[in-house]
Design an enzyme around this catalytic site. Sequence first.
Site, mmCIF file in Angstrom:
data_model
loop_
_atom_site.group_PDB
_atom_site.id
_atom_site.type_symbol
_atom_site.label_atom_id
_atom_site.label_comp_id
_atom_site.label_asym_id
_atom_site.label_seq_id
_atom_site.Cartn_x
_atom_site.Cartn_y
_atom_site.Cartn_z
ATOM 1 N N HIS A 103 0.929 -1.002 -0.031
ATOM 2 C CA HIS A 103 0.042 0.093 -0.056
ATOM 3 C C HIS A 103 0.958 1.157 0.038
ATOM 4 O O HIS A 103 1.865 0.999 0.163
ATOM 5 C CB HIS A 103 -0.902 0.034 1.264
ATOM 6 C CG HIS A 103 -0.184 -0.505 2.401
ATOM 7 N ND1 HIS A 103 0.014 -1.621 3.117
ATOM 8 C CD2 HIS A 103 0.746 0.366 3.290
ATOM 9 C CE1 HIS A 103 0.758 -1.704 4.271
ATOM 10 N NE2 HIS A 103 1.058 -0.417 4.302
ATOM 11 N N GLN A 168 -4.178 3.967 4.007
ATOM 12 C CA GLN A 168 -3.202 2.910 3.346
ATOM 13 C C GLN A 168 -3.904 2.088 2.253
ATOM 14 O O GLN A 168 -4.058 1.087 2.348
ATOM 15 C CB GLN A 168 -2.635 2.023 4.330
ATOM 16 C CG GLN A 168 -1.510 2.719 5.539
ATOM 17 C CD GLN A 168 -1.217 1.793 6.467
ATOM 18 O OE1 GLN A 168 -2.313 1.148 7.174
ATOM 19 N NE2 GLN A 168 -0.110 1.673 6.504
ATOM 20 N N ASP A 200 7.305 -5.827 3.587
ATOM 21 C CA ASP A 200 6.239 -5.810 4.586
ATOM 22 C C ASP A 200 4.932 -6.427 3.893
ATOM 23 O O ASP A 200 4.563 -6.564 2.726
ATOM 24 C CB ASP A 200 5.770 -4.235 4.611
ATOM 25 C CG ASP A 200 4.984 -3.717 5.630
ATOM 26 O OD1 ASP A 200 5.161 -4.235 6.708
ATOM 27 O OD2 ASP A 200 4.015 -3.334 5.211
ATOM 28 N N TYR A 204 -0.304 -10.225 1.803
ATOM 29 C CA TYR A 204 -1.134 -9.534 0.891
ATOM 30 C C TYR A 204 -0.698 -8.893 -0.562
ATOM 31 O O TYR A 204 -1.312 -8.645 -1.317
ATOM 32 C CB TYR A 204 -1.360 -8.076 1.633
ATOM 33 C CG TYR A 204 -2.192 -8.527 2.934
ATOM 34 C CD1 TYR A 204 -3.460 -8.496 3.149
ATOM 35 C CD2 TYR A 204 -1.184 -8.855 4.054
ATOM 36 C CE1 TYR A 204 -4.028 -8.822 4.135
ATOM 37 C CE2 TYR A 204 -1.752 -9.173 5.391
ATOM 38 C CZ TYR A 204 -3.190 -9.270 5.204
ATOM 39 O OH TYR A 204 -4.089 -9.637 6.523
ATOM 40 N N LEU A 205 0.735 -9.281 -0.757
ATOM 41 C CA LEU A 205 1.271 -8.882 -2.240
ATOM 42 C C LEU A 205 0.746 -10.004 -2.933
ATOM 43 O O LEU A 205 0.736 -9.968 -4.288
ATOM 44 C CB LEU A 205 2.720 -8.959 -2.134
ATOM 45 C CG LEU A 205 3.386 -7.698 -1.192
ATOM 46 C CD1 LEU A 205 4.698 -7.847 -1.249
ATOM 47 C CD2 LEU A 205 2.924 -6.477 -1.836
ATOM 48 N N GLU A 207 -1.932 -12.616 -2.372
ATOM 49 C CA GLU A 207 -3.213 -13.312 -2.074
ATOM 50 C C GLU A 207 -4.301 -12.213 -2.461
ATOM 51 O O GLU A 207 -4.066 -10.986 -2.412
ATOM 52 C CB GLU A 207 -3.301 -13.724 -0.533
ATOM 53 C CG GLU A 207 -2.156 -14.640 -0.029
ATOM 54 C CD GLU A 207 -3.033 -16.165 0.031
ATOM 55 O OE1 GLU A 207 -4.108 -16.241 -0.727
ATOM 56 O OE2 GLU A 207 -2.007 -16.979 0.360
ATOM 57 N N GLU A 242 7.620 -10.789 5.484
ATOM 58 C CA GLU A 242 6.882 -10.769 6.725
ATOM 59 C C GLU A 242 5.536 -11.469 6.414
ATOM 60 O O GLU A 242 4.768 -11.110 5.933
ATOM 61 C CB GLU A 242 6.453 -9.054 7.120
ATOM 62 C CG GLU A 242 5.762 -9.273 8.383
ATOM 63 C CD GLU A 242 4.694 -8.267 8.695
ATOM 64 O OE1 GLU A 242 4.163 -8.134 9.707
ATOM 65 O OE2 GLU A 242 4.273 -7.624 7.406
#
Length: 544
Positions: A103, A168, A200, A204-205, A207, A242
């Site tokens: 984000h 974000q 970071d 989420y990058l 999935e 992470e």
Amino acid sequence: MKHFWYKNAIIYSLDVETFMDSDGDGIGDFAGLTNRLDYLSGLGITCLWLLPFYPSPNRDNGYDVMDYYSVDPRLGTLGDFVEFMHEAKERGIRVIIDLVVNHTSDQHPWFQAARSDKNSKYRDYYVWSENPPEKPQAELIFPGEQDSIWEYDEQAGAYYLHNFYKEQPDLNISNPAVREEIWKIMGFWLELGVSGFRIDAAPYLIEPYGIDNPDMKQLCSFLPQMREFVAERRGDAILLAEANVAPDKIPVYFGNGDRMQMLFSFLLNQHLFLGLARKEAASISEGLKLLPEIPHTGEWLNFIRHHDELTLDQLSEDERKEIFAAFAPEENMQIYGRGIRRRLPPMLGGDPRYVKLVYSLLLSLPGTPLLRYGDEIGMGDDLSLEGRTSVRTVMQWSGEKNGGFSTAPQEALAQPIISKGEYGYERVNVIDQQRDPNSLLNWMERLIRTRKQYPEFGKGKWRILETDHSSVFAHCCEWENRAIIALHNLADQACTVTIKSNDCKMKHPIEVLADHEYEPLDGDLNSIQLEAYGYRWFRVSSVG
Ligand code: NOJ
């Protein structure tokens, strides 16, 4: 075998803002950090992980970036960064930095352009929806602080996705133009000498959280592409993800050695706390056994605490409750229903034997250890501060005003200093501990020095050793005809243990570290004495 520097590293994380203020404005800065590099070098750390230092409105402690190519003016200039990098290199200290690209800040010019013009090329840098699906409350990252992952933007006339705070907005990673931007950002900092990135929010990058009809092929190719880019620009640079994920998801991050080199060991961390709460070695063994085999280039990053909450989300409700009961019994010590917002020493009732036991474990567990600023002197927390800021107070250097962190008036400090109680800066600080040969700081320096002499821990094959005491965690790490054994007594009662594993025929144990001076062993590993919270490391010359 190749060098793989990160397998025998001691990584130390800090936030420039709270480490050392050089100009008296109350905010830590690069010049202050540079002045303290000799301290860090003396401590023996080999790699620094810097939390985000980019210009940011600071809604999320800098994890909301406004400009990826610059230094937050409060912390210095790009010139100060380069000076710092030069001085770190002079001392043989590597630097890795946070790459926050799931984000941006909503103040980033890309988002400003995207929201104000539907036809802007930046529109598709983010994820928009006319009618977003609702995500169950239970899956929110900051329950209680955020109630949806979609925010309606008046200017854009649509909802945008934000897995974290609404300030974000998530980037659209499947857009090739966004990836090009990310490579450019990485290339920039690699050129300035960093040895890699902490990625970071890695899950989420890749999935498709919240994205309808995701382009899975695109998303899956992201990590190998990232690795390829880094490898081409700088062969020894690492990617540290992470990713707090279930065991079956872990291989996605390591791939066949063609993705991330390192992952934070969240599973082991949570099982370690379960073991401490129960005073039972079995939970730690279970945590280790849950970890899948990883490629030979891969490595775990072990940690006790970092700048976020101690999340316990991979454990069952009952297990979590046991840990809360032992280490965070009051509601104010807990956060998001799944974590603890305390530093380690207060969790352990300030017992120095217990604190040392835990760090001895950390530095001997298979993998690379992570320390965080203030761990070496046993800094505490401030539960009167909100949320995760309880563990983000400024570094305590001395007994002087503001703990020697800054000459500014106390109200001007970037984050408060702990000034009262047993963790106040007058009682817990670097200068006093440097003078005291029995301090935690001097002990930590020795621990680090010893650990660096035994690359077996980071590079070797590990085995759990059975003992006749359930509270004693014993393991062995072997690498290139060398082996080291470590025993840790999680209980507050002394004991005498025998190693039962009969596949472990070790000779000539030589004690290299212990909590206390013990009688030397008589040649084999029987009847080993351990004090309450005692620990002993032995180098052994041959293993059968
Ligand atoms: C993980 C960071 O450690 C945390 O502090 C932050 O809030 C989120 N990622 C979002 O960037």
